[in-house]
Motif scaffolding. Structure first.
Motif, mmCIF file in Angstrom:
data_model
loop_
_atom_site.group_PDB
_atom_site.id
_atom_site.type_symbol
_atom_site.label_atom_id
_atom_site.label_comp_id
_atom_site.label_asym_id
_atom_site.label_seq_id
_atom_site.Cartn_x
_atom_site.Cartn_y
_atom_site.Cartn_z
ATOM 1 N N LEU A 384 0.836 -1.199 0.000
ATOM 2 C CA LEU A 384 0.000 0.000 0.000
ATOM 3 C C LEU A 384 0.875 1.255 0.000
ATOM 4 C CD1 LEU A 384 -3.301 0.526 1.898
ATOM 5 C CD2 LEU A 384 -1.539 2.282 2.061
ATOM 6 N N LEU A 385 1.946 1.247 0.809
ATOM 7 C CA LEU A 385 2.864 2.386 0.832
ATOM 8 C C LEU A 385 3.569 2.554 -0.508
ATOM 9 C CD1 LEU A 385 2.297 2.584 3.867
ATOM 10 C CD2 LEU A 385 4.758 2.739 4.248
ATOM 11 N N ASN A 386 3.966 1.438 -1.114
ATOM 12 C CA ASN A 386 4.718 1.495 -2.379
ATOM 13 C C ASN A 386 3.890 2.020 -3.541
ATOM 14 O OD1 ASN A 386 7.136 0.564 -1.318
ATOM 15 N ND2 ASN A 386 6.693 -1.582 -1.755
ATOM 16 N N LEU A 387 2.567 1.969 -3.416
ATOM 17 C CA LEU A 387 1.712 2.472 -4.492
ATOM 18 C C LEU A 387 1.681 3.994 -4.530
ATOM 19 C CD1 LEU A 387 -1.376 0.068 -4.210
ATOM 20 C CD2 LEU A 387 0.447 0.006 -5.923
ATOM 21 N N ILE A 388 1.946 4.639 -3.386
ATOM 22 C CA ILE A 388 1.825 6.110 -3.315
ATOM 23 C C ILE A 388 2.897 6.810 -4.165
ATOM 24 C CG2 ILE A 388 1.907 8.119 -1.771
ATOM 25 C CD1 ILE A 388 0.628 6.285 0.379
ATOM 26 N N PRO A 389 4.186 6.427 -4.071
ATOM 27 C CA PRO A 389 5.187 7.057 -4.959
ATOM 28 C C PRO A 389 5.281 6.360 -6.324
ATOM 29 C CG PRO A 389 6.295 5.692 -3.336
ATOM 30 C CD PRO A 389 4.830 5.586 -3.042
ATOM 31 N N LEU A 414 6.058 13.926 -8.249
ATOM 32 C CA LEU A 414 5.394 13.052 -7.273
ATOM 33 C C LEU A 414 6.397 12.535 -6.252
ATOM 34 C CD1 LEU A 414 3.020 11.308 -6.225
ATOM 35 C CD2 LEU A 414 3.702 9.575 -7.923
ATOM 36 N N ARG A 415 7.501 11.960 -6.741
ATOM 37 C CA ARG A 415 8.477 11.357 -5.838
ATOM 38 C C ARG A 415 9.272 12.410 -5.070
ATOM 39 N NH1 ARG A 415 10.199 6.415 -10.004
ATOM 40 N NH2 ARG A 415 8.237 5.275 -9.730
ATOM 41 N N SER A 416 9.329 13.620 -5.600
ATOM 42 C CA SER A 416 9.974 14.701 -4.849
ATOM 43 C C SER A 416 9.116 15.122 -3.665
ATOM 44 C CB SER A 416 10.206 15.908 -5.763
ATOM 45 O OG SER A 416 11.143 15.590 -6.775
ATOM 46 N N SER A 417 7.825 14.806 -3.733
ATOM 47 C CA SER A 417 6.898 15.194 -2.664
ATOM 48 C C SER A 417 6.728 14.108 -1.613
ATOM 49 C CB SER A 417 5.521 15.516 -3.271
ATOM 50 O OG SER A 417 5.630 16.517 -4.257
ATOM 51 N N VAL A 418 7.339 12.947 -1.850
ATOM 52 C CA VAL A 418 7.173 11.802 -0.951
ATOM 53 C C VAL A 418 8.532 11.388 -0.399
ATOM 54 C CG1 VAL A 418 6.384 9.409 -0.743
ATOM 55 C CG2 VAL A 418 5.152 11.004 -2.246
ATOM 56 N N GLY A 419 8.636 11.264 0.920
ATOM 57 C CA GLY A 419 9.860 10.786 1.553
ATOM 58 C C GLY A 419 9.646 9.386 2.106
ATOM 59 N N LEU A 502 6.871 5.631 6.438
ATOM 60 C CA LEU A 502 7.806 4.961 7.347
ATOM 61 C C LEU A 502 7.495 3.473 7.362
ATOM 62 C CD1 LEU A 502 7.597 7.502 10.335
ATOM 63 C CD2 LEU A 502 9.151 7.547 8.368
ATOM 64 N N ASP A 503 8.380 2.691 6.748
ATOM 65 C CA ASP A 503 8.144 1.252 6.631
ATOM 66 C C ASP A 503 8.996 0.506 7.649
ATOM 67 O OD1 ASP A 503 7.583 -1.313 5.908
ATOM 68 O OD2 ASP A 503 8.216 -1.117 3.811
ATOM 69 N N GLU A 504 8.451 0.300 8.857
ATOM 70 C CA GLU A 504 9.139 -0.403 9.944
ATOM 71 C C GLU A 504 10.559 0.145 10.137
ATOM 72 O OE1 GLU A 504 7.578 -4.564 10.788
ATOM 73 O OE2 GLU A 504 8.045 -4.666 8.655
ATOM 74 N N ALA A 505 10.633 1.460 10.226
ATOM 75 C CA ALA A 505 11.929 2.151 10.240
ATOM 76 C C ALA A 505 12.783 1.816 11.458
ATOM 77 C CB ALA A 505 11.709 3.661 10.162
ATOM 78 N N THR A 506 12.164 1.307 12.550
ATOM 79 C CA THR A 506 12.950 1.004 13.762
ATOM 80 C C THR A 506 12.958 -0.486 14.085
ATOM 81 O OG1 THR A 506 11.020 1.341 15.206
ATOM 82 C CG2 THR A 506 12.383 3.273 14.721
ATOM 83 N N ALA A 507 12.461 -1.318 13.161
ATOM 84 C CA ALA A 507 12.274 -2.746 13.459
ATOM 85 C C ALA A 507 13.569 -3.470 13.782
ATOM 86 C CB ALA A 507 11.574 -3.429 12.287
ATOM 87 N N ALA A 508 14.677 -3.067 13.135
ATOM 88 C CA ALA A 508 15.926 -3.828 13.288
ATOM 89 C C ALA A 508 16.857 -3.227 14.339
ATOM 90 C CB ALA A 508 16.645 -3.898 11.942
ATOM 91 N N LEU A 509 16.354 -2.277 15.140
ATOM 92 C CA LEU A 509 17.227 -1.562 16.066
ATOM 93 C C LEU A 509 17.062 -2.065 17.496
ATOM 94 C CD1 LEU A 509 16.643 2.072 14.747
ATOM 95 C CD2 LEU A 509 18.398 0.431 14.026
ATOM 96 N N ASP A 510 18.123 -1.859 18.294
ATOM 97 C CA ASP A 510 18.026 -2.169 19.718
ATOM 98 C C ASP A 510 17.215 -1.063 20.403
ATOM 99 O OD1 ASP A 510 19.919 0.018 20.772
ATOM 100 O OD2 ASP A 510 21.150 -1.012 19.274
ATOM 101 N N THR A 532 2.694 5.139 8.695
ATOM 102 C CA THR A 532 3.711 4.374 9.415
ATOM 103 C C THR A 532 3.325 2.907 9.509
ATOM 104 O OG1 THR A 532 4.197 6.318 10.779
ATOM 105 C CG2 THR A 532 5.009 4.192 11.572
ATOM 106 N N ILE A 533 4.243 2.029 9.139
ATOM 107 C CA ILE A 533 4.097 0.605 9.420
ATOM 108 C C ILE A 533 4.967 0.329 10.635
ATOM 109 C CG2 ILE A 533 4.479 -1.753 8.596
ATOM 110 C CD1 ILE A 533 4.150 -0.722 5.755
#
Length: 598
Positions: A384-389, A414-419, A502-510, A532-533
């Motif tokens: 769903l997130l990947n469809l936006i950009p 479009l992609r300049s407006s999406v981070g 934000l696609d699980e941006a902190t999932a792999a962190l301590d 945010t996922i």
């Protein structure tokens, strides 16, 4: 692809270098003339000497020598032009093709890269095009010289003895037909060889990039065995290639010898019968030698020709890869983006497996709203997130940004407006500064530093050996996960998009790194539409809205308190997550927990 089709598609690359090509062929004609003159000079001297030796004076011989030396000087200058400028033209065409290939790769969607090995792509735009340099230069040159020599030789030889000339030239097409079979087999072998070197590159890349995993499992021998298997398979293919090449070369030599036999036997008989003069037979033999050398050169060039055609074919296969995501006709740039997003009956399935991932999604997200996506794995959150950009386009339905269909706005705007901030952070091989500046090329150093400060990265960057100029290593291997993530967040701060994914941006962190990165993400999300996922549901309490995706649909929607009261899927996920966290903190073994959608 047919050879004629490949040549037709390759020919436009000569357009920029028409002047160089014309000059190259003119020089080729000069070298051919210089080479064809020698037998005529020898024939003239021999005939005059046999008739009346007194007619040959020292002055005449010296003048002929001076003339021939002048021709050799012209030949040398022409050869230099062909060897230098001609090769540079070939290299320039190779460069143009590589630029086109790389530009085309930038347009291809994720679907292409999901189904194509990077090693194969690298092989197509590097080693496959190396042979094109020689092909682009030598192909027109060699065939032009061969044609010129064949025509000139036929005219001169026919004037000496027409019957003998016809016998010789009848053998040439027979030779060509006999060599065709082996030529085609060599072409197939080269294609197979190129494909396999791509696989070998992919194997090496896979093993080297995963070297830590290899060592962690002590599987060096396993990797060595797989590599050796592919390497010996490559040897097997090359052995087959050389087999056909040897047969090809042997066929050429047999016909080469046959032509000399015809010249010696038929020429000798004609001389006995007075149909050809001895001096003419000598000149005839020299011209036949020149002709055979030309034929041999062309046939030997066939190997280079086939290498070039194989490289061109693999290049064209890359260029023929469909561009799935592109600017529609009439697409306009996005301006004054606010960040409102609307999904209207959006469905999606991946083209390669046609498995439904999203089904009939209707969703409206207001500008500046914080939306969290949760649900079982495989529910379609990342898609769903990947469809936006427009990393992919919906199979059905449409997506609007500020009321405009995203398919009718330019991809760049479009992609300049999406981070996007992902769990798997990719840093380019270079410095910290270069990786942050990638968010907005041309940004000043002060702007880069300010972005790093906003991302909470400035302090640790300053402590690095060379500060912002510290080399991060390939894929950022010299930095920790938290450091890489904060640099990626700084990159998005510099970009300053209105929509944040934000696609699980902190999932792999301590825990410590997650806390620091979460603070940076909160700053980044301020004033922006944010989706945010999250892997930890406790981090999304403050979301304006939480969407629960399951079975390819949105099955629950609301804030944390409302969803907990419903005691549905979100409630089960939240309770299960808490049980797991408490067990982990106590050091207990994980209890058996059923999936929410079971």
């Amino acid at each position: 692809m047919k050879t004629s089709t490949l040549i037709k598609r390759f020919t436009p690359y000569y357009k920029k270098y028409t002047g160089v090509m014309v000059m190259d062929l003119f020089c080729a004609a000069l070298t051919t003339i210089c080479e064809m003159v020698l037998p005529l000079i020898l024939r003239h001297i021999t005939n005059v000497g046999m008739r009346d030796l007194s007619l040959l004076t020292v002055r005449t011989i010296v003048n002929i020598g001076i003339l021939y030396f002048a021709l050799r000087v012209v030949d040398g200058l022409a050869s230099y032009y062909m060897a230098y400028t001609g090769h540079v033209m070939g290299a320039a065409i190779e460069t143009d093709m590589r630029e086109d290939a790389f530009a085309h790769l930038q347009k291809l969607s994720d679907n292409y890269f999901n189904n194509t090995k990077v090693g194969q792509i690298m092989s197509r735009i590097t080693s496959d095009l190396f042979d094109v340099t020689e092909f682009a230069h030598h192909c027109p040159e060699e065939f032009f010289i061969a044609f010129l020599k064949a025509v000139v030789s036929f005219v001169i030889l026919a004037r000496i003895n027409l019957l003998l000339t016809c016998i010789i030239f009848i053998l040439i097409p027979v030779m060509a037909v006999s060599c065709t079979y082996f030529n085609l087999q060599v072409r197939k072998a080269f294609k197979l060889q190129r494909n396999h070197i791509g696989e070998l590159n992919a194997r090496i890349e896979d093993s080297l990039l995963g070297n830590k995993v290899v060592r962690a499992f002590a599987n060096e021998e396993v990797e060595l065995e797989k590599f050796n298997r592919d390497n010996h398979e490559f040897l097997k293919i090359k052995r087959q290639t050389y087999k056909y090449m040897a047969a090809f070369q042997n066929t050429i030599r047999m016909f080469d010898g046959l032509m000399y036999v015809v010249v010696i036997v038929a020429g000798g008989i004609f001389m006995i019968k007075g149909l050809i003069e001895p001096a003419d037979l000598v000149a005839y033999t020299l011209y036949v030698t020149t002709l055979l050398a030309t034929i041999r050169r062309i046939i030997e060039f066939a190997e280079q020709f086939q290498r070039g055609m194989t490289g061109i074919e693999r290049f064209m296969e890359l260029m023929d890869a469909n561009v799935d995501i592109f600017d529609e006709e009439g697409a306009v740039p996005l301006e004054n983006v606010e960040g409102g997003i609307t999904f209207r009956h959006v469905s999606f399935e991946y083209p390669d497996d046609q498995t439904p991932v999203l089904s009939d999604i209707d969703l409206t997200i207001h500008p500046g709203e914080k939306v969290a996506l949760v649900g079982p794995s495989g529910g379609g959150k990342t898609t769903l997130l990947n469809l936006i950009p427009r990393f992919y386009d919906p199979t059905e339905g449409e997506i609007l940004l500020d009321g405009q269909n995203i398919r009718m706005v330019t991809l760049e705007s479009l992609r300049s407006s999406v981070g996007v901030v992902q769990q798997d952070v990719y840093l380019f091989s270079g410095s910290v500064y270069e990786n942050i500046a990638y968010g907005r090329p041309g940004a000043s150093r002060e702007e880069v530093v300010q972005a790093a400060k906003l991302a909470g990265a400035h302090e640790f960057i300053e402590e690095l050996k060379d500060g912002y100029d510290t080399y991060v290593g390939e894929r950022g291997v010299k930095l920790s996960g938290g450091q890489k993530q904060r640099i990626s967040i700084a990159r998005v701060f510099l970009k300053a998009p209105k929509v944040l994914l934000l696609d699980e941006a902190t999932a792999a962190l301590d825990n410590e790194s997650e806390h620091l990165v979460s603070e940076s993400l909160d700053k980044l999300a301020a004033g922006r539409t944010t989706l945010t996922i999250a892997h930890r549901l406790t981090t999304i309490h403050g979301a304006d809205r939480i969407l629960v995706l399951s079975g390819n649909r949105i099955v629950e929607e609301g804030n944390h308190e409302a969803l907990m009261k419903q005691k549905g899927i979100y409630y089960q996920l939240y309770v299960s997550a808490n049980v797991l966290e408490k067990s982990a903190s106590k050091g207990d073994s994980f209890p058996e927990v059923k999936c929410a959608n079971e």
